[in-house]
Design an enzyme around this catalytic site. Sequence first.
Site, PDB file in Angstrom:
ATOM      1  N   ASP A  81     -13.936 -13.031  -3.677  1.00 56.23           N
ATOM      2  CA  ASP A  81     -13.408 -12.514  -4.940  1.00 56.23           C
ATOM      3  C   ASP A  81     -13.473 -10.990  -4.980  1.00 56.23           C
ATOM      4  O   ASP A  81     -14.516 -10.384  -4.734  1.00 56.23           O
ATOM      5  CB  ASP A  81     -14.199 -13.098  -6.114  1.00 56.23           C
ATOM      6  CG  ASP A  81     -13.582 -12.725  -7.452  1.00 56.23           C
ATOM      7  OD1 ASP A  81     -14.012 -11.724  -8.040  1.00 56.23           O
ATOM      8  OD2 ASP A  81     -12.649 -13.421  -7.896  1.00 56.23           O
ATOM      9  N   ARG A  82     -12.337 -10.383  -5.309  1.00 50.04           N
ATOM     10  CA  ARG A  82     -12.229  -8.932  -5.305  1.00 50.04           C
ATOM     11  C   ARG A  82     -13.001  -8.297  -6.455  1.00 50.04           C
ATOM     12  O   ARG A  82     -13.742  -7.326  -6.284  1.00 50.04           O
ATOM     13  CB  ARG A  82     -10.755  -8.518  -5.393  1.00 50.04           C
ATOM     14  CG  ARG A  82      -9.977  -8.667  -4.096  1.00 50.04           C
ATOM     15  CD  ARG A  82      -9.837 -10.078  -3.600  1.00 50.04           C
ATOM     16  NE  ARG A  82      -9.113 -10.929  -4.549  1.00 50.04           N
ATOM     17  CZ  ARG A  82      -9.128 -12.257  -4.533  1.00 50.04           C
ATOM     18  NH1 ARG A  82      -9.878 -12.914  -3.662  1.00 50.04           N
ATOM     19  NH2 ARG A  82      -8.441 -12.963  -5.418  1.00 50.04           N
ATOM     20  N   THR A  83     -12.826  -8.838  -7.655  1.00 49.23           N
ATOM     21  CA  THR A  83     -13.468  -8.261  -8.839  1.00 49.23           C
ATOM     22  C   THR A  83     -14.982  -8.295  -8.722  1.00 49.23           C
ATOM     23  O   THR A  83     -15.670  -7.302  -9.027  1.00 49.23           O
ATOM     24  CB  THR A  83     -13.011  -9.000 -10.106  1.00 49.23           C
ATOM     25  OG1 THR A  83     -11.604  -8.795 -10.287  1.00 49.23           O
ATOM     26  CG2 THR A  83     -13.746  -8.485 -11.332  1.00 49.23           C
ATOM     27  N   CYS A  87      -1.546  -9.061  -5.051  1.00 56.06           N
ATOM     28  CA  CYS A  87      -2.778  -9.033  -5.850  1.00 56.06           C
ATOM     29  C   CYS A  87      -3.048  -7.575  -6.213  1.00 56.06           C
ATOM     30  O   CYS A  87      -3.253  -6.741  -5.325  1.00 56.06           O
ATOM     31  CB  CYS A  87      -3.952  -9.607  -5.066  1.00 56.06           C
ATOM     32  SG  CYS A  87      -5.549  -9.416  -5.900  1.00 56.06           S
ATOM     33  N   ASN A  88      -3.052  -7.280  -7.499  1.00 59.13           N
ATOM     34  CA  ASN A  88      -3.305  -5.911  -7.955  1.00 59.13           C
ATOM     35  C   ASN A  88      -4.719  -5.461  -7.619  1.00 59.13           C
ATOM     36  O   ASN A  88      -4.937  -4.362  -7.097  1.00 59.13           O
ATOM     37  CB  ASN A  88      -3.085  -5.814  -9.464  1.00 59.13           C
ATOM     38  CG  ASN A  88      -1.623  -5.817  -9.845  1.00 59.13           C
ATOM     39  OD1 ASN A  88      -1.004  -4.770 -10.013  1.00 59.13           O
ATOM     40  ND2 ASN A  88      -1.053  -7.006 -10.005  1.00 59.13           N
ATOM     41  N   THR A  89      -5.708  -6.308  -7.912  1.00 58.16           N
ATOM     42  CA  THR A  89      -7.102  -5.928  -7.716  1.00 58.16           C
ATOM     43  C   THR A  89      -7.398  -5.603  -6.259  1.00 58.16           C
ATOM     44  O   THR A  89      -8.148  -4.669  -5.953  1.00 58.16           O
ATOM     45  CB  THR A  89      -8.035  -7.058  -8.192  1.00 58.16           C
ATOM     46  OG1 THR A  89      -7.701  -7.414  -9.545  1.00 58.16           O
ATOM     47  CG2 THR A  89      -9.488  -6.622  -8.147  1.00 58.16           C
ATOM     48  N   ALA A  90      -6.772  -6.337  -5.340  1.00 62.47           N
ATOM     49  CA  ALA A  90      -7.007  -6.125  -3.911  1.00 62.47           C
ATOM     50  C   ALA A  90      -6.544  -4.754  -3.448  1.00 62.47           C
ATOM     51  O   ALA A  90      -6.955  -4.280  -2.384  1.00 62.47           O
ATOM     52  CB  ALA A  90      -6.307  -7.215  -3.106  1.00 62.47           C
ATOM     53  N   THR A 130      -7.586  -7.043 -14.296  1.00 60.53           N
ATOM     54  CA  THR A 130      -8.959  -7.519 -14.198  1.00 60.53           C
ATOM     55  C   THR A 130      -9.923  -6.366 -14.453  1.00 60.53           C
ATOM     56  O   THR A 130      -9.563  -5.192 -14.337  1.00 60.53           O
ATOM     57  CB  THR A 130      -9.254  -8.094 -12.804  1.00 60.53           C
ATOM     58  OG1 THR A 130      -9.123  -7.046 -11.835  1.00 60.53           O
ATOM     59  CG2 THR A 130      -8.313  -9.241 -12.467  1.00 60.53           C
ATOM     60  N   LYS A 141      -6.427 -18.924 -13.545  1.00 56.89           N
ATOM     61  CA  LYS A 141      -6.994 -19.296 -12.245  1.00 56.89           C
ATOM     62  C   LYS A 141      -7.552 -20.714 -12.255  1.00 56.89           C
ATOM     63  O   LYS A 141      -7.563 -21.399 -11.224  1.00 56.89           O
ATOM     64  CB  LYS A 141      -8.096 -18.310 -11.836  1.00 56.89           C
ATOM     65  CG  LYS A 141      -7.577 -16.989 -11.267  1.00 56.89           C
ATOM     66  CD  LYS A 141      -8.726 -16.111 -10.809  1.00 56.89           C
ATOM     67  CE  LYS A 141      -8.250 -14.803 -10.178  1.00 56.89           C
ATOM     68  NZ  LYS A 141      -7.593 -14.985  -8.881  1.00 56.89           N
ATOM     69  N   CYS A 191      -1.995  -7.656 -13.211  1.00 57.50           N
ATOM     70  CA  CYS A 191      -2.777  -8.701 -12.555  1.00 57.50           C
ATOM     71  C   CYS A 191      -1.801  -9.824 -12.252  1.00 57.50           C
ATOM     72  O   CYS A 191      -1.045 -10.247 -13.126  1.00 57.50           O
ATOM     73  CB  CYS A 191      -3.908  -9.193 -13.454  1.00 57.50           C
ATOM     74  SG  CYS A 191      -4.738 -10.678 -12.831  1.00 57.50           S
TER      75      CYS A 191
END
Length: 236
Positions: A46-48, A82-85, A126, A166, A195
Amino acid sequence: MLLGVLGGLGPLATVYFMDLLVKMTDADKDQEHIPTLVMNDAEIPDRTAFILGESNDSPLPKMKENARLLEKCGCNYIVIPCNTAHYFYDEVQSEVKVPIINILDETIKYARSEVRDIKKVGVLATEGTLESGSYKKYIEKYGLSEVVPEKEDAEALMQIIYGQVKAGKPVDIVTFNRIITNLAKRGSDVVVLGCTELSIINRDYELTKNNRFIVDSMEILARASIEKCGKKVRPL
């Protein structure tokens, strides 16, 4: 042109990106679509959680490994739906010679070109994306200001992303619309769905079809991918 998709972050968002890629390509037959190689690696940590220091399990090694694999398979471009990545974008890009299309940069560039007299960009993302300042970097690059949800809305948004989308559960669309409205009240000229899970909400409720005030980063990533691969875009 062969497009590589570094996916699985999460799997539903990857599938949605592929759906958009097909729907938005101006093609009359199968052979006119973009050849695509998808690495849907759902085992990437998980990135976050990593960005916020809640986990020591970094997604970066697997992201680098997957990027190298896509490059080895002959991909001309790579996308990461994926924005967070994109917190790890520079490190992954430095691992390969193949250009990685940057969803953050493309989204803000699009918003700036499409929204007249834009000054402030509201970002729904996120906690990891917001805390890391990933979008803020590109917003300021184009001379704009960022507006993010206040604490109560940010917590509600994380519940929508992780506890609903999710988890495959129904979305509280009333709360989601309230969060968007609150960003508008605080001066946002546009609200970015930053996101990819929020793009799933857009798919189900057709938010961008009814409101040019909302920009979906996943739609912009699909648009940029189509154009860079030498195809024409078909409006949704």
